[in-house]
Scaffold this motif. Structure first.
Motif, mmCIF file in Angstrom:
data_model
loop_
_atom_site.group_PDB
_atom_site.id
_atom_site.type_symbol
_atom_site.label_atom_id
_atom_site.label_comp_id
_atom_site.label_asym_id
_atom_site.label_seq_id
_atom_site.Cartn_x
_atom_site.Cartn_y
_atom_site.Cartn_z
ATOM 1 N N CYS A 138 -7.666 -14.293 -1.391
ATOM 2 C CA CYS A 138 -7.782 -15.311 -2.303
ATOM 3 C C CYS A 138 -7.311 -16.553 -1.868
ATOM 4 O O CYS A 138 -7.857 -17.504 -2.251
ATOM 5 C CB CYS A 138 -6.589 -14.805 -3.526
ATOM 6 S SG CYS A 138 -7.240 -13.468 -4.638
ATOM 7 N N ILE A 161 -10.539 -15.070 -9.706
ATOM 8 C CA ILE A 161 -9.629 -14.469 -10.817
ATOM 9 C C ILE A 161 -9.506 -13.214 -10.899
ATOM 10 O O ILE A 161 -8.545 -12.726 -11.056
ATOM 11 C CB ILE A 161 -10.391 -15.105 -12.406
ATOM 12 C CG1 ILE A 161 -10.499 -16.629 -11.898
ATOM 13 C CG2 ILE A 161 -9.766 -14.535 -13.423
ATOM 14 C CD1 ILE A 161 -11.337 -17.373 -12.863
ATOM 15 N N TRP A 162 -10.399 -12.373 -10.804
ATOM 16 C CA TRP A 162 -10.331 -10.961 -10.818
ATOM 17 C C TRP A 162 -9.570 -10.367 -9.731
ATOM 18 O O TRP A 162 -8.720 -9.421 -9.797
ATOM 19 C CB TRP A 162 -11.866 -10.091 -10.677
ATOM 20 C CG TRP A 162 -12.007 -8.909 -10.798
ATOM 21 C CD1 TRP A 162 -11.587 -7.932 -11.672
ATOM 22 C CD2 TRP A 162 -12.202 -7.698 -9.577
ATOM 23 N NE1 TRP A 162 -11.638 -6.690 -11.132
ATOM 24 C CE2 TRP A 162 -12.001 -6.474 -9.855
ATOM 25 C CE3 TRP A 162 -12.549 -8.132 -8.294
ATOM 26 C CZ2 TRP A 162 -12.380 -5.461 -9.174
ATOM 27 C CZ3 TRP A 162 -12.796 -7.199 -7.451
ATOM 28 C CH2 TRP A 162 -12.575 -5.775 -7.914
ATOM 29 N N TRP A 191 -7.267 -11.980 -8.207
ATOM 30 C CA TRP A 191 -5.634 -12.326 -8.525
ATOM 31 C C TRP A 191 -5.305 -11.347 -9.509
ATOM 32 O O TRP A 191 -4.008 -10.951 -9.304
ATOM 33 C CB TRP A 191 -5.996 -13.777 -8.817
ATOM 34 C CG TRP A 191 -4.222 -14.215 -9.107
ATOM 35 C CD1 TRP A 191 -3.882 -14.643 -10.123
ATOM 36 C CD2 TRP A 191 -3.667 -14.653 -7.823
ATOM 37 N NE1 TRP A 191 -2.625 -15.035 -9.734
ATOM 38 C CE2 TRP A 191 -2.467 -15.058 -8.480
ATOM 39 C CE3 TRP A 191 -3.803 -14.740 -6.489
ATOM 40 C CZ2 TRP A 191 -1.394 -15.597 -7.560
ATOM 41 C CZ3 TRP A 191 -2.671 -15.084 -5.726
ATOM 42 C CH2 TRP A 191 -1.599 -15.531 -6.217
ATOM 43 N N ARG A 192 -6.026 -10.949 -10.614
ATOM 44 C CA ARG A 192 -5.476 -10.270 -11.452
ATOM 45 C C ARG A 192 -5.136 -8.741 -10.857
ATOM 46 O O ARG A 192 -4.229 -7.831 -11.266
ATOM 47 C CB ARG A 192 -6.211 -10.062 -12.620
ATOM 48 C CG ARG A 192 -6.115 -11.180 -13.477
ATOM 49 C CD ARG A 192 -7.255 -11.218 -14.621
ATOM 50 N NE ARG A 192 -7.067 -12.445 -15.365
ATOM 51 C CZ ARG A 192 -8.090 -12.959 -16.093
ATOM 52 N NH1 ARG A 192 -9.034 -12.176 -16.503
ATOM 53 N NH2 ARG A 192 -7.838 -13.942 -17.000
ATOM 54 N N ARG A 220 -4.464 -7.835 -7.811
ATOM 55 C CA ARG A 220 -3.363 -7.783 -6.709
ATOM 56 C C ARG A 220 -2.146 -7.455 -7.760
ATOM 57 O O ARG A 220 -1.275 -6.862 -6.985
ATOM 58 C CB ARG A 220 -3.519 -9.273 -6.309
ATOM 59 C CG ARG A 220 -2.245 -9.331 -5.178
ATOM 60 C CD ARG A 220 -2.161 -10.920 -5.050
ATOM 61 N NE ARG A 220 -1.928 -11.651 -6.067
ATOM 62 C CZ ARG A 220 -0.489 -11.850 -6.814
ATOM 63 N NH1 ARG A 220 0.471 -11.062 -6.000
ATOM 64 N NH2 ARG A 220 -0.287 -12.639 -7.708
ATOM 65 N N ALA A 221 -1.857 -7.750 -8.860
ATOM 66 C CA ALA A 221 -0.683 -7.935 -9.545
ATOM 67 C C ALA A 221 -0.728 -6.462 -10.253
ATOM 68 O O ALA A 221 0.433 -6.237 -11.014
ATOM 69 C CB ALA A 221 -0.682 -8.962 -10.548
ATOM 70 N N GLN A 222 -1.699 -5.654 -10.130
ATOM 71 C CA GLN A 222 -1.596 -4.353 -10.818
ATOM 72 C C GLN A 222 -0.758 -3.453 -10.303
ATOM 73 O O GLN A 222 -0.605 -3.404 -9.188
ATOM 74 C CB GLN A 222 -3.044 -3.599 -11.064
ATOM 75 C CG GLN A 222 -4.007 -4.332 -12.026
ATOM 76 C CD GLN A 222 -5.242 -3.675 -12.098
ATOM 77 O OE1 GLN A 222 -5.456 -2.935 -11.492
ATOM 78 N NE2 GLN A 222 -6.112 -4.022 -13.094
#
Length: 130
Positions: free
Chosen positions: A105, A82-83, A85-86, A88-90
């Motif tokens: 992931c 979860i961490w 994945w988040r 990666r999108a920053q």
């Protein structure tokens, strides 16, 4: 019989998957150490994977080659996935670390599908060794 011997006695696809898992969860995250924005992700992934691996070996020593061996993955990799994945999108995360995190992931998510199913089957009574 050691855990490695037990894995070697499994079908070829399981042996191939274990090698892919090793590359995706232990080796590939080391590449994240190259870029400053992804260093913590690389370190956290390697640490979580080493701890999960140690947990699998410990459980094998306690219970043998049973479906519950994926439990350390479930406990450690679920929040990690979860961490990551988040993260990666920053904004500010360079392209190559994003791609590497996506690959990591993917491997972890596939492993977790097997691990959740196996852990549930164990908890529902399938406790015989493979």
């Amino acid at each position: 019989m050691t855990l490695n011997e037990a894995i070697a006695s499994q079908p070829l696809w399981v042996q191939i998957w274990v090698n892919i898992l090793f590359l995706g969860a232990f080796v590939l995250p080391l590449a994240l150490l190259i870029w400053k924005p992804s260093r913590v992700a690389g370190l956290a992934t390697v640490v979580a994977s080493v701890l999960a691996g140690a947990g699998v070996y410990w459980l094998y020593g306690q219970l043998g080659y049973v479906r519950l061996l994926g439990l350390p993955h479930v406990v450690l990799w679920t929040p990690l996935l979860i961490w990551l994945w988040r993260l990666r999108a920053q904004p500010g995360m360079p392209v190559w670390p994003r791609r590497i995190i996506l690959a990591v992931c993917t491997v972890i998510a596939i492993s977790l599908v097997f691990d959740y199913v196996d852990a549930a089957r164990y908890l529902l009574g399938e406790r015989q060794p493979y």
